[in-house]
Each structure stands twice: as structure tokens, then as C-alpha cells.
Design an enzyme around this catalytic site. Sequence first.
Site, PDB file in Angstrom:
ATOM      1  N   ASN A 169      -7.713   4.176   9.168  1.00 21.98           N
ATOM      2  CA  ASN A 169      -7.219   2.936   9.764  1.00 21.98           C
ATOM      3  C   ASN A 169      -7.376   2.896  11.281  1.00 21.98           C
ATOM      4  OD1 ASN A 169      -5.202   4.967   8.907  1.00 21.98           O
ATOM      5  ND2 ASN A 169      -3.864   3.875  10.312  1.00 21.98           N
ATOM      6  N   CYS A 171       1.958   1.290  12.716  1.00 17.92           N
ATOM      7  CA  CYS A 171       3.108   2.088  12.292  1.00 17.92           C
ATOM      8  C   CYS A 171       3.496   3.123  13.346  1.00 17.92           C
ATOM      9  CB  CYS A 171       2.792   2.805  10.994  1.00 17.92           C
ATOM     10  SG  CYS A 171       2.151   1.700   9.766  1.00 17.92           S
ATOM     11  N   SER A 186      -3.865  -2.764  -0.464  1.00 18.87           N
ATOM     12  CA  SER A 186      -2.743  -3.562   0.035  1.00 18.87           C
ATOM     13  C   SER A 186      -3.249  -4.975   0.323  1.00 18.87           C
ATOM     14  CB  SER A 186      -2.221  -2.919   1.318  1.00 18.87           C
ATOM     15  OG  SER A 186      -1.303  -3.771   1.940  1.00 18.87           O
ATOM     16  N   GLY A 187      -2.456  -5.986  -0.071  1.00 10.78           N
ATOM     17  CA  GLY A 187      -2.904  -7.375   0.075  1.00 10.78           C
ATOM     18  C   GLY A 187      -3.132  -7.811   1.514  1.00 10.78           C
ATOM     19  N   HIS A 188      -2.241  -7.377   2.406  1.00 10.11           N
ATOM     20  CA  HIS A 188      -2.274  -7.993   3.747  1.00 10.11           C
ATOM     21  C   HIS A 188      -3.401  -7.490   4.631  1.00 10.11           C
ATOM     22  CE1 HIS A 188      -0.066  -4.954   6.398  1.00 10.11           C
ATOM     23  NE2 HIS A 188       0.156  -4.451   5.201  1.00 10.11           N
ATOM     24  N   GLN A 202      -7.820   0.381   3.794  1.00 15.48           N
ATOM     25  CA  GLN A 202      -8.708  -0.174   4.827  1.00 15.48           C
ATOM     26  C   GLN A 202     -10.127  -0.412   4.323  1.00 15.48           C
ATOM     27  OE1 GLN A 202      -7.783  -1.365   7.646  1.00 15.48           O
ATOM     28  NE2 GLN A 202      -5.722  -0.520   7.833  1.00 15.48           N
ATOM     29  N   GLY A 213       0.820  -1.211   0.000  1.00 22.73           N
ATOM     30  CA  GLY A 213       0.000   0.000   0.000  1.00 22.73           C
ATOM     31  C   GLY A 213       0.852   1.257   0.000  1.00 22.73           C
ATOM     32  N   THR A 214       1.948   1.212   0.738  1.00 17.71           N
ATOM     33  CA  THR A 214       2.834   2.379   0.821  1.00 17.71           C
ATOM     34  C   THR A 214       3.394   2.726  -0.557  1.00 17.71           C
ATOM     35  OG1 THR A 214       3.402   1.813   3.100  1.00 17.71           O
ATOM     36  CG2 THR A 214       4.924   3.277   1.934  1.00 17.71           C
ATOM     37  N   THR A 237      10.523  -7.417 -11.423  1.00 16.45           N
ATOM     38  CA  THR A 237       9.928  -8.747 -11.622  1.00 16.45           C
ATOM     39  C   THR A 237       8.769  -8.934 -10.656  1.00 16.45           C
ATOM     40  OG1 THR A 237      12.031  -9.605 -12.369  1.00 16.45           O
ATOM     41  CG2 THR A 237      10.420 -11.239 -11.612  1.00 16.45           C
TER      42      THR A 237
HETATM   43  N1  PLP Z   1      -2.709   3.143   4.154  1.00 13.66           N
HETATM   44  C1  PLP Z   1      -3.448   2.744   5.196  1.00 13.66           C
HETATM   45  C2  PLP Z   1      -4.757   3.420   5.459  1.00 13.66           C
HETATM   46  C3  PLP Z   1      -3.003   1.717   6.026  1.00 13.66           C
HETATM   47  O1  PLP Z   1      -3.743   1.338   7.074  1.00 13.66           O
HETATM   48  C4  PLP Z   1      -1.751   1.101   5.745  1.00 13.66           C
HETATM   49  C5  PLP Z   1      -1.212   0.059   6.638  1.00 13.66           C
HETATM   50  O2  PLP Z   1      -1.513   0.005   7.816  1.00 13.66           O
HETATM   51  C6  PLP Z   1      -1.036   1.540   4.627  1.00 13.66           C
HETATM   52  C7  PLP Z   1      -1.538   2.567   3.855  1.00 13.66           C
HETATM   53  C8  PLP Z   1       0.292   0.935   4.258  1.00 13.66           C
HETATM   54  O3  PLP Z   1       0.097  -0.311   3.614  1.00 13.66           O
HETATM   55  P1  PLP Z   1       1.322  -1.340   3.539  1.00 13.66           P
HETATM   56  O4  PLP Z   1       1.497  -1.900   4.913  1.00 13.66           O
HETATM   57  O5  PLP Z   1       0.865  -2.395   2.564  1.00 13.66           O
HETATM   58  O6  PLP Z   1       2.488  -0.592   3.048  1.00 13.66           O
END
Ligand code: PLP
Length: 385
Positions: free
Chosen positions: A150, A324, A198-200, A178, A71-72, A236
Site C-alpha cells: 500500500n 493508518c 476491500s470495497g473502498h 491494493q 479488508g481488515t 446481516t
Molecule cells: N490491507 C491493505 C494492503 C490496505 O491498504 C488496507 C487499507 O488501507 C487494508 C488492508 C485494510 O482495509 P480496510 O480499510 O477495508 O479495513
Amino acid sequence: MKTIYFDNNATTKVAEEVLEEMRPLFCELYGNPSSMHTFGGQIGRRIRKAREQVAALLGCDPSEVIFTSCGTESDNAAIKGTLAALPDKRKVITSRVEHPAVLQVCRSLENHGYTVVEIPVDKHGRLDLDELERQIDDDTALVTVMYANNETGVVFPVEKIAEMTAGKAAAFHTDAVQAIGKIPLNLAKSRIDLLSISGHKLHAPKGVGVLYVRKGTRLQPFMLGGHQEAGRRAGTENVPSIIGLGKACELAGKNIKQENQRVKCLRDKLETAILAKCPDCRLNGDKDNRLPNTSNISFEYIEGEAILLMLDKFGICASSGSACTSGSLEPSHVLRAMGVPFTAAHGSIRFSLSRYNTEEEVDYTIEKMPEIVNKLRELSPFVPK
Ligand code: PLP
């Protein structure tokens, strides 16, 4: 001791079906999709299928889906790629409550001559839309506002903001990390230009994400190198994780409304009972306009970290802010932006559920929470006598 996992906004369990789908991609089907031979070529077909599965959940065309590493990265690519494509415009608008993956990127732009405006929120975490509209001008390249928060789960009216932005010829990006899988999306009917996932956060592995880019949106590639992702994101492909994300999107799309309704009932039961049984606590965030899985509660006179440690003793995982920011003693920037008093912000706990949680887990937590809060308050020097 059984683990009760209420920290799904931090990360989620990989679904068994997702793992099964990924398994052959490690030791049997390990070819490089860019290779000329059939062995590699068959991987390309699987990536195409994953792209279609993601597109189905987003309600967009598969060609609008770019796989990224997280996601970042998607957030960075959307913001920096838009600004690189629109070099004559020097203003970016965001909100005060964004995830650091957006907020830190925007703040760093100030060192490069950009004007960055952070739109405030009210005490319920709702965005000041009038101020947002006033701020969009001819110099605005990008408005980037998250879909759902989040920490509190508060959902922003992104479709409305996308309309506003389109009217002023600026690009609109939303961090939907989210929201995905919790709120049905139909990007074909939307004015959103760019959207990150984001996948996770939806039962796929860590280390894979997507940037949706609406056809016709101007964007410079963020990662340069090979021709992967039609030249829009070099590197890749993380094939097993991309295949896993495709499957996770398919699963999330199945019964999305019913699944989330069930999660919401569990969340509401947990939240209502805690608020009723523990005095001096308050809900943070717009009660009626939230993700179905998230509850953020502040407990006066005690530290969130202390509550977390006691919950941990009973095998219950929650969070005292976003993963984070944990480890820092600063109270959450989201709660501070909402004007939550310092002491209440320090005593905040986020419970975030998933489709794997059960009623028994909720009942057990409801039983333990008052015990924990009472015990900590007995030890707290801050409780008024
Ligand atoms: N954006 C939001 C709203 C999130 O909650 C998060 C992760 O907690 C991210 C971005 C970052 O995603 P990633 O952990 O896949 O880099």
C-alpha cells in the site's frame, strides 16, 4: 478551490454508477435477505448477482466469495480461521512490510504460542524468496504475504509463493486490497487459497470487503451467529454496500488493462517530472514491478508532513505513509524495512492515482512541487551549507 485527489491508496471516490446501483436498497428495497417473504427474497437475488460480479473480477466461482465488513476483517478471518482449522501447526510466515491488518494479527499470535516469521525485503522492497522457501516447514500452517504494498506499490510474486506453499502443504493467504482492480486476477488458475479485498479501494463504499476462499480450503468461521454467507460469516448483510461492491467490480473489470495503462502514464509523468525538477529526492520501491497508480518519493532534509500541508494549501491531497500510520511520528515500517535512511523515510510522500485523475491535475502538481520543496528547504536547518 478544486480538490486534486492523489490519495487513492487510502480510499477512493464512490463511482456514480455504484451509488446509483445502491440507491434503491436504502428506502425501497430494504428487506432482510434472510426473510421468508418475497420482499426480502428479492434482495437475495441481488446479492447473488453482486457475488457473481465479484467472482468475475477475481476469476473464481461465486461460491468462493464471502462478503465481510472490510479488508481488515477479511485478513483477520483468513489468518485466525486458518489457524483454528489447523490446530496442530504452530508456525505462521509473513513479511515485514504487511499492512497492520496482517502484521498486528500475526504479531499477536506470538502471545498464543505461535512462531511468527517476518521475511525481510531488500532496498527495492523485494521479498527474500529464498528465505521464505527455507522457512516453510511441516509446522507451517499459513503463509500470508500481500499482493501489492500500500505504501510503495511494490508487487510481490504471489503466484510463485502460492506454488511454493502448496508444495509444502501449508495454506497461502494474500492481502490483495491494493491489487484488486489494478492487476488482472484469475484465481481459477492459481494456487492461492485465501485472498482479501476491500470495497473502498476500488470505488465502492467503505465498510464492505470480500474474503475469497478456494474450494476445499480448511477455514473456521471468524464471526459466529446466524447462517448468512452459507454459515461462513455471520451477521446481516450490508446489502447496499455489497450491491455497490458488485457494481464496482464490474466497472473495474471493464477495460482493466487500458484504464491502468492510462493511470500509469499519468503516474509516470508526475514521478519523472518531480524526480527531474526536485534535487535530492529518490523513488522508493521497485520501479519496474509496481502498481500502475502508486509513486512513493523521499525528499531529503524536509518533513513529509510539511510537504503535505503545503500541498493541501493548493488543494492537492497526498499521503506521507499509509493512512493508518499517519498521526504517528514513527517513520513508515515499510520504508524502514527497505533500509531507507531515517531522514529520507521522514520526508516521504505517496501519490496514488485513480481513473478519475486528469493530465491537468498532474501538470498543476508538477508545477507546484518544486516551489514547495524549495521553500521548505530554505527553512530547513538540515540542508548542508
Ligand atoms: N490491507 C491493505 C494492503 C490496505 O491498504 C488496507 C487499507 O488501507 C487494508 C488492508 C485494510 O482495509 P480496510 O480499510 O477495508 O479495513
